[in-house]
Scaffold this motif. Structure first.
Motif, PDB file in Angstrom:
ATOM      1  N   GLU A  69     -12.497   5.171  -0.190  1.00 13.87           N
ATOM      2  CA  GLU A  69     -11.729   6.224  -0.858  1.00 13.87           C
ATOM      3  C   GLU A  69     -10.219   5.939  -0.780  1.00 13.87           C
ATOM      4  OE1 GLU A  69     -12.776   7.565   3.326  1.00 13.87           O
ATOM      5  OE2 GLU A  69     -13.919   6.818   1.656  1.00 13.87           O
ATOM      6  N   LEU A  70      -9.797   5.237   0.268  1.00 12.82           N
ATOM      7  CA  LEU A  70      -8.380   4.846   0.376  1.00 12.82           C
ATOM      8  C   LEU A  70      -8.058   3.721  -0.593  1.00 12.82           C
ATOM      9  CD1 LEU A  70      -7.325   4.787   4.141  1.00 12.82           C
ATOM     10  CD2 LEU A  70      -6.330   6.099   2.298  1.00 12.82           C
ATOM     11  N   LYS A  71      -8.982   2.760  -0.695  1.00 12.17           N
ATOM     12  CA  LYS A  71      -8.750   1.634  -1.591  1.00 12.17           C
ATOM     13  C   LYS A  71      -8.674   2.102  -3.044  1.00 12.17           C
ATOM     14  CE  LYS A  71     -11.882  -1.466  -0.645  1.00 12.17           C
ATOM     15  NZ  LYS A  71     -12.724  -2.579  -0.232  1.00 12.17           N
ATOM     16  N   ALA A  72      -9.295   3.235  -3.353  1.00 15.49           N
ATOM     17  CA  ALA A  72      -9.279   3.767  -4.715  1.00 15.49           C
ATOM     18  C   ALA A  72      -8.096   4.709  -4.954  1.00 15.49           C
ATOM     19  CB  ALA A  72     -10.589   4.500  -5.000  1.00 15.49           C
ATOM     20  N   ASN A  73      -7.394   5.103  -3.900  1.00 19.37           N
ATOM     21  CA  ASN A  73      -6.280   6.046  -4.017  1.00 19.37           C
ATOM     22  C   ASN A  73      -5.059   5.320  -4.603  1.00 19.37           C
ATOM     23  OD1 ASN A  73      -3.803   7.422  -3.173  1.00 19.37           O
ATOM     24  ND2 ASN A  73      -5.155   8.793  -2.042  1.00 19.37           N
ATOM     25  N   GLU A  74      -4.562   5.815  -5.747  1.00 21.49           N
ATOM     26  CA  GLU A  74      -3.434   5.162  -6.419  1.00 21.49           C
ATOM     27  C   GLU A  74      -2.171   5.152  -5.560  1.00 21.49           C
ATOM     28  OE1 GLU A  74      -2.403   6.008 -10.499  1.00 21.49           O
ATOM     29  OE2 GLU A  74      -4.512   6.456 -10.940  1.00 21.49           O
ATOM     30  N   ASN A  75      -1.937   6.234  -4.869  1.00 19.39           N
ATOM     31  CA  ASN A  75      -0.742   6.314  -4.030  1.00 19.39           C
ATOM     32  C   ASN A  75      -0.782   5.259  -2.922  1.00 19.39           C
ATOM     33  OD1 ASN A  75       1.762   7.420  -3.173  1.00 19.39           O
ATOM     34  ND2 ASN A  75       0.707   8.676  -1.649  1.00 19.39           N
ATOM     35  N   VAL A  76      -1.936   5.120  -2.275  1.00 22.41           N
ATOM     36  CA  VAL A  76      -2.088   4.128  -1.208  1.00 22.41           C
ATOM     37  C   VAL A  76      -1.956   2.727  -1.783  1.00 22.41           C
ATOM     38  CG1 VAL A  76      -3.698   3.160   0.492  1.00 22.41           C
ATOM     39  CG2 VAL A  76      -3.460   5.635   0.262  1.00 22.41           C
ATOM     40  N   MET A  77      -2.551   2.494  -2.947  1.00 21.13           N
ATOM     41  CA  MET A  77      -2.459   1.174  -3.583  1.00 21.13           C
ATOM     42  C   MET A  77      -1.003   0.849  -3.915  1.00 21.13           C
ATOM     43  SD  MET A  77      -5.444   0.012  -3.396  1.00 21.13           S
ATOM     44  CE  MET A  77      -5.266  -1.456  -4.368  1.00 21.13           C
ATOM     45  N   HIS A  78      -0.271   1.826  -4.426  1.00 20.78           N
ATOM     46  CA  HIS A  78       1.148   1.611  -4.737  1.00 20.78           C
ATOM     47  C   HIS A  78       1.938   1.313  -3.463  1.00 20.78           C
ATOM     48  CE1 HIS A  78       5.039   1.956  -6.640  1.00 20.78           C
ATOM     49  NE2 HIS A  78       5.389   2.857  -5.732  1.00 20.78           N
ATOM     50  N   LEU A  79       1.670   2.074  -2.404  1.00 20.41           N
ATOM     51  CA  LEU A  79       2.360   1.836  -1.132  1.00 20.41           C
ATOM     52  C   LEU A  79       2.030   0.449  -0.586  1.00 20.41           C
ATOM     53  CD1 LEU A  79       1.997   5.308   0.599  1.00 20.41           C
ATOM     54  CD2 LEU A  79       4.144   4.166   0.016  1.00 20.41           C
TER      55      LEU A  79
END
Length: 184
Positions: free
Chosen positions: A108-118
């Motif tokens: 679910e983290l790998k799919a989170n756009e905010n986490v990916m951008h960070l």
């Protein structure tokens, strides 16, 4: 002009050139360290956003997130020495690497756009830090060579110049990557 006067003028010119060379090398090291410092600040500014984004998902890694937060606050203390900054940088690099590896265990983290951008932004900053470290290490090597080699070492001693520390790899970065663990 007499020969002793010419010899004296040549000696004075050599001393001036050695002095100016040492000052230039010291100033170059300080200037490049300031550049490293500004890129490290960028990294430290990203950490609260990263921790906030992943903390609700990563309950098992709470101690790791707390460690990164503590290291960030330590790095932002006023009046810390260059050697302390270098040591903290190594610890932060290691801790952030651990977080990025841990993120891989949370779909679910790998799919989170905010986490990916960070992650992407942090990767870019890490590349800038790496380039800054290389420039700093080269400047420090040039400076250290100048203060240790004859005849400039005599002038450096009179000027109370001491060797500077280079950025070094953290022990964890020297280890071989276990590829099998990456695919589990």
């Amino acid at each position: 002009m007499s020969a002793p006067l010419i010899v004296l003028i040549v000696i004075v010119l050599i001393l001036i050139l050695m002095y100016n060379s040492l000052v230039a090398k010291k100033n170059q090291v300080e200037n490049i360290f300031a550049s490293v410092d500004s890129v490290l600040k960028k990294r430290y500014d990203l950490i609260p956003n990263l921790v906030a984004s992943v903390s609700k998902y990563m309950e098992h890694e709470k101690s790791l997130l707390q460690e990164v937060t503590k290291l960030r606050s330590d790095a932002n203390r006023p009046n810390i020495s260059d050697s302390e900054k270098i040591a903290l940088d190594a610890k932060v690099t290691s801790a952030l690497g651990s977080i990025m590896v841990a993120v891989e265990n949370y779909p679910e983290l790998k799919a989170n756009e905010n986490v990916m951008h960070l992650q992407h932004t942090l990767h870019e900053v890490e590349e800038q830090i790496s380039a800054s470290r290389r420039a700093y290490n080269q400047a420090v090597t040039d400076y250290n060579n100048a203060i240790e080699m004859i005849p400039t070492n005599f002038m450096a001693s009179l000027m109370s110049y001491n060797a500077k520390e280079v950025f070094k790899l953290v022990d964890s970065e020297r280890k071989n990557v276990n590829v099998k663990e990456l695919f589990n």
